[in-house]
Design an enzyme around this catalytic site. Sequence first.
Site, PDB file in Angstrom:
ATOM      1  N   SER A   9      27.799  12.599  46.431  1.00 27.78           N
ATOM      2  CA  SER A   9      28.003  13.616  45.514  1.00 27.78           C
ATOM      3  C   SER A   9      27.936  14.981  46.016  1.00 27.78           C
ATOM      4  CB  SER A   9      27.404  13.381  43.939  1.00 27.78           C
ATOM      5  OG  SER A   9      27.742  14.606  43.408  1.00 27.78           O
ATOM      6  N   TYR A  53      19.722  11.746  39.031  1.00 33.33           N
ATOM      7  CA  TYR A  53      21.297  11.475  39.657  1.00 33.33           C
ATOM      8  C   TYR A  53      21.244  12.314  40.985  1.00 33.33           C
ATOM      9  CZ  TYR A  53      26.242  11.815  40.449  1.00 33.33           C
ATOM     10  OH  TYR A  53      27.591  11.484  41.095  1.00 33.33           O
TER      11      TYR A  53
END
Length: 308
Positions: free
Chosen positions: A183, A196
């Site tokens: 990401s 995350y």
Amino acid sequence: MNVQVFIEFLLYVGNVLFLLFVVVPYYWLKSLYHILNPSQPKSVKGEIVLITGTGHGIGKELALMYAANGATVVGWDINESNNEETMRHLKSLGFSLVYAYKCDVSNRKDVLEVAKKVLRDVGEVTILINNAGIMPTHSFLDHTPEEIDRIIRINVFAHFWTLEAFLPAMKKNNHGHVVCLSSMAGLLGLNNLVPYCASKYAVRGLMEGLEEEFRRIPNNRVHFTTICPFMVDTGLCKRPDIRFQYFNKVLKQSDVAKEIFKAQVTNQRLVKLPPEIGIIFTLIPFWPREALYYFRDTFTTELLSDLY
């Protein structure tokens, strides 16, 4: 300074100069040549691609794309009904070589057991796409220990277990490709995404280490691709806070799937989506800290807490 140290010093300086003024310019020019004259993408026809998280979102789009290009598709998802629906949809379009399996990718025992079923029912997986993931979005101190544990098990450990299941055969056959979803949050720490971010940094490190290990194998034909997308409309980005929405749009999952497929068939190593934001994220580590703060405060692009 004795003679041995002096010789080592000269060799060191000589290699540094050679690297900076010969090797780096040569490979920059070579990279530019390949950009201007791209090689033909490799075919996935006849390949067996295993995609995690095919019950919805990017995984579902990828399943359709690979099936349409002649690959045998194996879909894994913990949501059995959604996963079955994906495969029924593919079959309704005329793609018969599609298989659905319920699997909890965070559970090593489950991964290895379902992997044996895949080997028996379908064959050896040649393309592995680790797509499944979760993304709770709230401040670090609002995360429970159980929630953090679940993020790491699904977003990180699952990659280890699927690699344990399928990478040995790829290495043995000297044929295969591993694609993992990291990401933009694996490139820069972000508000309300601390665990995350940690998980996506870990995925990027895992893939870089694997690539280096396999690079040292003579005539290696096993490839590794890491994808770092911006926000995607899969439902995980529940409360996006984007100041300049025209320029920083939430990506469509179908567009991201197309870019993932393109990256895999052209053996790209690291892909940042969209590319223009990827360039900014690449340059950020070279900025003064205060300039980074100005950038973040002026071009607000983050997720608000999903608890309020």
